[in-house]
Design a protein around this motif. Sequence first.
Motif, PDB file in Angstrom:
ATOM      1  N   GLN A  90       0.830  -1.204   0.000  1.00  0.00           N
ATOM      2  CA  GLN A  90       0.000   0.000   0.000  1.00  0.00           C
ATOM      3  C   GLN A  90       0.868   1.259   0.000  1.00  0.00           C
ATOM      4  OE1 GLN A  90      -2.561  -0.250   3.391  1.00  0.00           O
ATOM      5  NE2 GLN A  90      -4.353   0.433   2.252  1.00  0.00           N
ATOM      6  N   LYS A  91       1.906   1.252   0.847  1.00  0.00           N
ATOM      7  CA  LYS A  91       2.777   2.426   0.960  1.00  0.00           C
ATOM      8  C   LYS A  91       3.566   2.678  -0.314  1.00  0.00           C
ATOM      9  CE  LYS A  91       5.288   2.248   4.681  1.00  0.00           C
ATOM     10  NZ  LYS A  91       5.820   2.264   6.055  1.00  0.00           N
ATOM     11  N   SER A  92       3.831   1.585  -1.058  1.00  0.00           N
ATOM     12  CA  SER A  92       4.596   1.758  -2.292  1.00  0.00           C
ATOM     13  C   SER A  92       3.688   2.201  -3.440  1.00  0.00           C
ATOM     14  CB  SER A  92       5.303   0.454  -2.662  1.00  0.00           C
ATOM     15  OG  SER A  92       4.354  -0.480  -3.135  1.00  0.00           O
ATOM     16  N   GLY A  93       2.417   2.415  -3.127  1.00  0.00           N
ATOM     17  CA  GLY A  93       1.489   2.912  -4.135  1.00  0.00           C
ATOM     18  C   GLY A  93       0.900   1.827  -5.011  1.00  0.00           C
ATOM     19  N   ALA A  94       0.969   0.588  -4.544  1.00  0.00           N
ATOM     20  CA  ALA A  94       0.446  -0.530  -5.339  1.00  0.00           C
ATOM     21  C   ALA A  94      -1.061  -0.435  -5.481  1.00  0.00           C
ATOM     22  CB  ALA A  94       0.807  -1.847  -4.660  1.00  0.00           C
ATOM     23  N   GLY A  95      -1.585  -1.043  -6.525  1.00  0.00           N
ATOM     24  CA  GLY A  95      -3.026  -1.094  -6.721  1.00  0.00           C
ATOM     25  C   GLY A  95      -3.659  -2.048  -5.715  1.00  0.00           C
ATOM     26  N   GLU A  96      -4.995  -1.974  -5.632  1.00  0.00           N
ATOM     27  CA  GLU A  96      -5.694  -2.770  -4.619  1.00  0.00           C
ATOM     28  C   GLU A  96      -5.540  -4.268  -4.819  1.00  0.00           C
ATOM     29  OE1 GLU A  96      -9.717  -1.558  -3.969  1.00  0.00           O
ATOM     30  OE2 GLU A  96      -9.074   0.349  -3.075  1.00  0.00           O
ATOM     31  N   ASN A 182       6.756 -15.437 -18.811  1.00  0.00           N
ATOM     32  CA  ASN A 182       6.157 -15.016 -20.078  1.00  0.00           C
ATOM     33  C   ASN A 182       4.696 -14.623 -19.956  1.00  0.00           C
ATOM     34  OD1 ASN A 182       8.544 -15.666 -21.562  1.00  0.00           O
ATOM     35  ND2 ASN A 182       8.041 -17.811 -21.170  1.00  0.00           N
ATOM     36  N   HIS A 183       4.245 -14.484 -18.740  1.00  0.00           N
ATOM     37  CA  HIS A 183       2.818 -14.226 -18.539  1.00  0.00           C
ATOM     38  C   HIS A 183       2.540 -12.733 -18.358  1.00  0.00           C
ATOM     39  CE1 HIS A 183      -1.222 -14.527 -16.837  1.00  0.00           C
ATOM     40  NE2 HIS A 183      -1.257 -15.761 -17.321  1.00  0.00           N
ATOM     41  N   LYS A 184       1.353 -12.309 -18.801  1.00  0.00           N
ATOM     42  CA  LYS A 184       1.024 -10.870 -18.707  1.00  0.00           C
ATOM     43  C   LYS A 184       0.949 -10.366 -17.259  1.00  0.00           C
ATOM     44  CE  LYS A 184      -3.879 -11.910 -19.047  1.00  0.00           C
ATOM     45  NZ  LYS A 184      -5.176 -11.732 -19.632  1.00  0.00           N
ATOM     46  N   TRP A 185       0.730 -11.280 -16.324  1.00  0.00           N
ATOM     47  CA  TRP A 185       0.655 -10.855 -14.926  1.00  0.00           C
ATOM     48  C   TRP A 185       1.943 -11.124 -14.160  1.00  0.00           C
ATOM     49  CZ3 TRP A 185      -4.711 -13.574 -14.723  1.00  0.00           C
ATOM     50  CH2 TRP A 185      -5.678 -12.706 -15.239  1.00  0.00           C
ATOM     51  N   TYR A 186       3.014 -11.427 -14.876  1.00  0.00           N
ATOM     52  CA  TYR A 186       4.281 -11.714 -14.197  1.00  0.00           C
ATOM     53  C   TYR A 186       4.599 -10.669 -13.134  1.00  0.00           C
ATOM     54  CZ  TYR A 186       9.270 -11.729 -13.216  1.00  0.00           C
ATOM     55  OH  TYR A 186      10.477 -11.718 -12.557  1.00  0.00           O
ATOM     56  N   MET A 187       4.495  -9.386 -13.500  1.00  0.00           N
ATOM     57  CA  MET A 187       4.938  -8.325 -12.592  1.00  0.00           C
ATOM     58  C   MET A 187       4.078  -8.259 -11.322  1.00  0.00           C
ATOM     59  SD  MET A 187       7.505  -6.583 -12.002  1.00  0.00           S
ATOM     60  CE  MET A 187       8.731  -6.636 -13.290  1.00  0.00           C
ATOM     61  N   THR A 188       2.824  -8.671 -11.413  1.00  0.00           N
ATOM     62  CA  THR A 188       1.981  -8.672 -10.198  1.00  0.00           C
ATOM     63  C   THR A 188       2.524  -9.700  -9.205  1.00  0.00           C
ATOM     64  OG1 THR A 188       0.135  -8.258 -11.698  1.00  0.00           O
ATOM     65  CG2 THR A 188      -0.410  -8.725  -9.407  1.00  0.00           C
ATOM     66  N   ALA A 189       2.816 -10.896  -9.694  1.00  0.00           N
ATOM     67  CA  ALA A 189       3.371 -11.930  -8.806  1.00  0.00           C
ATOM     68  C   ALA A 189       4.762 -11.514  -8.327  1.00  0.00           C
ATOM     69  CB  ALA A 189       3.433 -13.262  -9.531  1.00  0.00           C
ATOM     70  N   ARG A 190       5.530 -10.898  -9.228  1.00  0.00           N
ATOM     71  CA  ARG A 190       6.878 -10.466  -8.848  1.00  0.00           C
ATOM     72  C   ARG A 190       6.826  -9.418  -7.748  1.00  0.00           C
ATOM     73  NH1 ARG A 190      10.944 -12.504  -7.747  1.00  0.00           N
ATOM     74  NH2 ARG A 190      11.426 -13.423  -9.758  1.00  0.00           N
ATOM     75  N   LEU A 191       5.892  -8.440  -7.910  1.00  0.00           N
ATOM     76  CA  LEU A 191       5.785  -7.399  -6.885  1.00  0.00           C
ATOM     77  C   LEU A 191       5.260  -7.966  -5.567  1.00  0.00           C
ATOM     78  CD1 LEU A 191       4.609  -4.317  -8.968  1.00  0.00           C
ATOM     79  CD2 LEU A 191       6.859  -4.708  -7.942  1.00  0.00           C
ATOM     80  N   LEU A 192       4.516  -9.038  -5.663  1.00  0.00           N
ATOM     81  CA  LEU A 192       4.116  -9.721  -4.428  1.00  0.00           C
ATOM     82  C   LEU A 192       5.367 -10.231  -3.701  1.00  0.00           C
ATOM     83  CD1 LEU A 192       2.414 -11.218  -2.342  1.00  0.00           C
ATOM     84  CD2 LEU A 192       1.465 -12.597  -4.146  1.00  0.00           C
ATOM     85  N   THR A 193       6.303 -10.793  -4.433  1.00  0.00           N
ATOM     86  CA  THR A 193       7.523 -11.276  -3.766  1.00  0.00           C
ATOM     87  C   THR A 193       8.354 -10.108  -3.225  1.00  0.00           C
ATOM     88  OG1 THR A 193       9.005 -11.334  -5.716  1.00  0.00           O
ATOM     89  CG2 THR A 193       7.643 -13.271  -5.324  1.00  0.00           C
ATOM     90  N   VAL A 194       8.299  -8.973  -3.913  1.00  0.00           N
ATOM     91  CA  VAL A 194       9.051  -7.807  -3.440  1.00  0.00           C
ATOM     92  C   VAL A 194       8.471  -7.294  -2.109  1.00  0.00           C
ATOM     93  CG1 VAL A 194       9.599  -5.373  -3.951  1.00  0.00           C
ATOM     94  CG2 VAL A 194       9.806  -7.112  -5.754  1.00  0.00           C
ATOM     95  N   ASN A 195       7.145  -7.375  -1.989  1.00  0.00           N
ATOM     96  CA  ASN A 195       6.494  -6.891  -0.758  1.00  0.00           C
ATOM     97  C   ASN A 195       6.338  -7.981   0.304  1.00  0.00           C
ATOM     98  OD1 ASN A 195       5.577  -3.976  -1.266  1.00  0.00           O
ATOM     99  ND2 ASN A 195       5.037  -5.038  -3.157  1.00  0.00           N
ATOM    100  N   ASP A 196       6.804  -9.173  -0.022  1.00  0.00           N
ATOM    101  CA  ASP A 196       6.706 -10.317   0.885  1.00  0.00           C
ATOM    102  C   ASP A 196       7.834 -10.191   1.910  1.00  0.00           C
ATOM    103  OD1 ASP A 196       6.324 -12.772   2.028  1.00  0.00           O
ATOM    104  OD2 ASP A 196       6.395 -13.882   0.137  1.00  0.00           O
ATOM    105  N   LEU A 197       7.496  -9.571   3.029  1.00  0.00           N
ATOM    106  CA  LEU A 197       8.507  -9.217   4.014  1.00  0.00           C
ATOM    107  C   LEU A 197       8.978 -10.398   4.832  1.00  0.00           C
ATOM    108  CD1 LEU A 197       7.203  -6.015   5.774  1.00  0.00           C
ATOM    109  CD2 LEU A 197       9.347  -6.306   4.541  1.00  0.00           C
ATOM    110  N   TYR A 198      10.263 -10.508   5.015  1.00  0.00           N
ATOM    111  CA  TYR A 198      10.747 -11.469   5.996  1.00  0.00           C
ATOM    112  C   TYR A 198      11.192 -10.808   7.279  1.00  0.00           C
ATOM    113  CZ  TYR A 198      10.156 -15.622   3.280  1.00  0.00           C
ATOM    114  OH  TYR A 198       9.607 -16.664   2.615  1.00  0.00           O
ATOM    115  N   ALA A 199      11.622  -9.552   7.141  1.00  0.00           N
ATOM    116  CA  ALA A 199      12.064  -8.847   8.338  1.00  0.00           C
ATOM    117  C   ALA A 199      10.864  -8.096   8.904  1.00  0.00           C
ATOM    118  CB  ALA A 199      13.175  -7.874   7.980  1.00  0.00           C
ATOM    119  N   PHE A 200      10.356  -8.557  10.035  1.00  0.00           N
ATOM    120  CA  PHE A 200       9.200  -7.897  10.611  1.00  0.00           C
ATOM    121  C   PHE A 200       9.648  -6.722  11.452  1.00  0.00           C
ATOM    122  CE2 PHE A 200       8.002 -12.504  10.684  1.00  0.00           C
ATOM    123  CZ  PHE A 200       7.429 -12.434   9.429  1.00  0.00           C
TER     124      PHE A 200
END
Length: 247
Positions: A90-96, A182-200
Amino acid sequence: MTTTLERAEAAEHAMSQELDQLVIMKSVIYVSGEHDPRLPLPRPPDQGKRYLMGHDPRLPRMPEKPTLFDFFKYRFGPANHLLQSARLAQKSGAGEKLVMACLVHDIGIAGFIRGDHGYWAAQLVEPYVDEEVSWAIRYHQALRFYADESVGYRYPELYTKLFGDDYTPEPYIERDYQDALNHKWYMTARLLTVNDLYAFDPNVKVELEELTDIVGRNFKQPKEGLGFDASPTAHMWRTINFPTRYL
Ligand SMILES: [Fe+2]
Ligand SMILES: [Fe+2]
């Protein structure tokens, strides 16, 4: 007049009475490994007792028409990881859609089955979210293992610690990664991994209620309650609600 302590003791007594009357059998998958799945499960003595077919008295009771938030409250472990990931997106301005995906991406681990958790979580929510949301959740499982420097995503150090230097993902993970690339939604899944926090961050406290509106718009809550509609995954939600029923 009864005190709070007396009431608590009475409730506990009632629960243990109820448990004494019930036979609770664990599913094979709960014990497989500790128990050789080729052998029959030992049965607890069942003389005169009934087998559990409803609510497990050891668990908090869920409302009759449970919502996604009820599952967070009563059946999923502490959800800081999910809430903080959603907040970060949300803070990074991601869509809903991405925020929604972040919020539920690990509910497999939080309340159902760990192995292949991304696939389980995607399947659980699939009937209730936009296809792109469940797609991203499904593929975060594979993408977690592969770097993408274009968005600053590196192989998690935690994985090296947990699985060792020599761990290589299985062929089906590699295949799904290649398909995702090669999928059109690659970046959505990729950004999920970017926001997938391990350091709480212990100082960041996100309340579920802060996400009420986003969930309201992006999760089609069934009017019968999760688990009681006729969706293809309703039975999975019922199993989380009633994990120890005999049948
Ligand atoms: Fe995950
Ligand atoms: Fe995660």
